[in-house]
Design a protein around this motif. Structure first.
Motif, mmCIF file in Angstrom:
data_model
loop_
_atom_site.group_PDB
_atom_site.id
_atom_site.type_symbol
_atom_site.label_atom_id
_atom_site.label_comp_id
_atom_site.label_asym_id
_atom_site.label_seq_id
_atom_site.Cartn_x
_atom_site.Cartn_y
_atom_site.Cartn_z
ATOM 1 N N ILE A 147 34.361 101.239 -22.738
ATOM 2 C CA ILE A 147 32.579 102.220 -22.290
ATOM 3 C C ILE A 147 31.470 100.884 -21.634
ATOM 4 C CG2 ILE A 147 30.242 103.241 -22.915
ATOM 5 C CD1 ILE A 147 31.754 103.518 -26.068
ATOM 6 N N THR A 148 31.966 100.968 -19.953
ATOM 7 C CA THR A 148 31.375 100.304 -19.211
ATOM 8 C C THR A 148 29.959 100.650 -18.841
ATOM 9 O OG1 THR A 148 32.122 102.316 -17.491
ATOM 10 C CG2 THR A 148 33.689 100.505 -18.375
ATOM 11 N N SER A 149 29.653 99.876 -18.028
ATOM 12 C CA SER A 149 27.260 100.136 -18.021
ATOM 13 C C SER A 149 27.543 101.900 -17.105
ATOM 14 C CB SER A 149 26.877 98.773 -17.105
ATOM 15 O OG SER A 149 28.084 98.451 -16.067
ATOM 16 N N ALA A 150 28.984 101.541 -16.608
ATOM 17 C CA ALA A 150 28.866 103.311 -15.567
ATOM 18 C C ALA A 150 28.547 103.951 -16.239
ATOM 19 C CB ALA A 150 29.948 102.706 -14.540
ATOM 20 N N THR A 151 29.637 104.375 -17.154
ATOM 21 C CA THR A 151 29.257 105.114 -18.815
ATOM 22 C C THR A 151 28.255 105.467 -19.263
ATOM 23 O OG1 THR A 151 31.497 104.789 -18.609
ATOM 24 C CG2 THR A 151 30.658 106.099 -20.430
ATOM 25 N N LEU A 152 27.579 104.508 -19.087
ATOM 26 C CA LEU A 152 26.215 104.120 -20.176
ATOM 27 C C LEU A 152 25.029 105.096 -19.590
ATOM 28 C CD1 LEU A 152 26.263 101.391 -21.926
ATOM 29 C CD2 LEU A 152 26.423 103.163 -22.923
ATOM 30 N N ARG A 153 25.116 104.347 -17.738
ATOM 31 C CA ARG A 153 24.343 104.999 -17.261
ATOM 32 C C ARG A 153 24.390 106.648 -16.752
ATOM 33 N NH1 ARG A 153 25.429 100.480 -14.343
ATOM 34 N NH2 ARG A 153 26.784 101.125 -12.997
ATOM 35 N N ARG A 154 25.571 106.613 -17.062
ATOM 36 C CA ARG A 154 25.644 108.465 -16.266
ATOM 37 C C ARG A 154 25.470 109.082 -17.545
ATOM 38 N NH1 ARG A 154 28.498 112.426 -13.358
ATOM 39 N NH2 ARG A 154 29.213 113.947 -14.796
ATOM 40 N N HIS A 155 26.128 108.513 -18.895
ATOM 41 C CA HIS A 155 26.519 108.927 -20.453
ATOM 42 C C HIS A 155 25.024 109.556 -21.386
ATOM 43 C CE1 HIS A 155 29.858 110.988 -18.992
ATOM 44 N NE2 HIS A 155 30.283 110.371 -18.650
ATOM 45 N N VAL A 156 24.625 108.313 -21.082
ATOM 46 C CA VAL A 156 22.708 108.151 -21.991
ATOM 47 C C VAL A 156 22.147 109.495 -21.991
ATOM 48 C CG1 VAL A 156 21.385 106.915 -22.667
ATOM 49 C CG2 VAL A 156 23.182 105.806 -22.889
ATOM 50 N N PRO A 157 21.497 109.809 -20.214
ATOM 51 C CA PRO A 157 20.201 110.274 -19.972
ATOM 52 C C PRO A 157 21.825 112.256 -20.139
ATOM 53 C CG PRO A 157 20.873 108.998 -18.373
ATOM 54 C CD PRO A 157 22.304 108.914 -19.463
ATOM 55 N N LEU A 158 22.364 112.773 -20.212
ATOM 56 C CA LEU A 158 23.356 113.246 -20.444
ATOM 57 C C LEU A 158 23.349 114.338 -21.952
ATOM 58 C CD1 LEU A 158 26.464 113.810 -18.169
ATOM 59 C CD2 LEU A 158 23.866 114.644 -17.876
ATOM 60 N N GLY A 159 23.439 112.875 -22.819
ATOM 61 C CA GLY A 159 23.494 113.072 -23.984
ATOM 62 C C GLY A 159 22.094 113.308 -24.423
ATOM 63 N N VAL A 160 21.186 112.586 -24.301
ATOM 64 C CA VAL A 160 20.133 112.789 -24.623
ATOM 65 C C VAL A 160 19.574 114.727 -24.014
ATOM 66 C CG1 VAL A 160 17.420 112.394 -24.239
ATOM 67 C CG2 VAL A 160 18.989 110.351 -24.129
ATOM 68 N N LEU A 161 20.180 115.218 -23.008
ATOM 69 C CA LEU A 161 19.205 117.050 -22.311
ATOM 70 C C LEU A 161 20.429 117.061 -23.111
ATOM 71 C CD1 LEU A 161 19.053 115.570 -18.916
ATOM 72 C CD2 LEU A 161 17.114 116.038 -20.213
ATOM 73 N N MET A 162 21.877 116.955 -23.259
ATOM 74 C CA MET A 162 22.807 118.137 -23.699
ATOM 75 C C MET A 162 23.218 118.145 -25.193
ATOM 76 S SD MET A 162 25.548 117.687 -19.834
ATOM 77 C CE MET A 162 26.371 118.943 -20.459
#
Length: 307
Positions: free
Chosen positions: A55-70
């Motif tokens: 799990i890369t930093s790029a994956t975290l930057r993209r998917h943490v906000p999506l996890g919060v929203l979706m």
């Protein structure tokens, strides 16, 4: 095969509402949502470790906000709106506004095209959902502020869908799903601990409800949602959401004996017709764009040879 993934998505996404009804019989939304995401997170982290996924930093930057929203905001809004007294029919109608919002924002912000046929399909889909849930409008006993919960959840899902569509994901889908699930698990665990509802119910019904929402709604429903989003686009995924209220109504009738009125049957037919019209219009639009791209690039589209 072209219809298999959309069909699976409709069935699996609808299973989440059935699982919520199962869980509501033995526990609170806070407890069910917490344990759904805690169990799902543990399983996904084990799979990632076993397969050597990073799990890369790029994956975290993209998917943490999506996890919060979706996942976190969307599900919290829906479940707690119902808990506050908003009728399930009203929540379903609010959720059905999401495809229209995504389509409108896509046109205004993302410069997506929407033909008149696609617009007719969206209108028919929305009209069908309105027929399905019309009998339940006004039946809830919720205070005015409670209606902001499902509305907020719908807006969060729409925003997450648009963000995911605007920046295509080149990373690993499973790693992204893991990050989103863990993000939601942290949010719902903190929420349940603060509310004092973290303790699970020691019953088979509770365990079955958790298993249902983890496997069918979580891995199945949300997994196919992300896959369709990556392969078919936000507008198509959102249009398919029109089919989930009638599918849930049929499922509930078979599983819980919930009666289906004539208006609901008519609405199911109208929604199905609307989605078929919309999907056909989108396919024609994509085919036209590819043909135009082929002429502009000498037989190549986006750098790939035409098969």
């Amino acid at each position: 095969m072209a219809l298999a993934l959309p069909l699976a998505f409709v069935l699996l996404w609808s299973s989440g509402f059935i699982g919520a009804e199962l869980g509501a019989r033995v526990t609170t939304p806070d407890t069910l949502l917490m344990w759904r995401f805690v169990v799902a997170s543990a399983l996904l982290l084990l799979v990632c470790a076993a397969t050597g996924r990073r799990i890369t930093s790029a994956t975290l930057r993209r998917h943490v906000p999506l996890g919060v929203l979706m996942q976190f905001v969307y599900l919290a809004g829906v479940f707690h709106g119902v808990e506050a007294g908003v009728s399930g029919s009203t929540v379903a109608l609010v959720a059905a506004l999401q495809p229209v919002l995504v389509a409108v924002v896509g046109i205004l912000a993302l410069r997506e095209s929407l033909s008149w046929r696609a617009a007719v399909g969206l209108a028919l889909g929305f009209g069908g959902v309105a027929l399905v849930v019309s009998d339940g409008l006004g039946a809830g006993s919720a205070p005015g502020w409670a209606y902001l919960l499902p509305i907020g959840g719908m807006l969060a899902l729409a925003l997450g869908t648009i963000l995911a569509q605007r920046v295509p994901d080149r990373g690993d889908l499973l790693a992204g799903l893991t990050v989103q699930t863990v993000t939601a698990a942290v949010g719902f665990t903190v929420w349940a601990l603060l509310a004092g509802t973290a303790a699970p119910s020691p019953t088979r019904t509770f365990a079955g409800a958790v298993a249902w929402v983890v496997v069918l709604a979580g891995f199945g429903g949300y997994g196919t949602y992300l896959l369709l989003l990556a392969t078919r686009g936000a507008a198509t995924v959102s249009a398919l959401l029109y089919l989930t209220p009638p599918t849930t109504a049929l499922w509930s009738a078979m599983m819980f004996g919930t009666p289906i009125r004539a208006a609901a049957l008519l609405g199911m037919a109208v929604s199905t017709l609307g989605v078929l019209v919309f999907l056909r219009a989108r396919r024609r639009s994509v085919a036209g764009s590819r043909a135009a791209g082929s002429r502009d690039t000498g037989g190549r589209v986006d750098g790939d040879p035409i098969a």
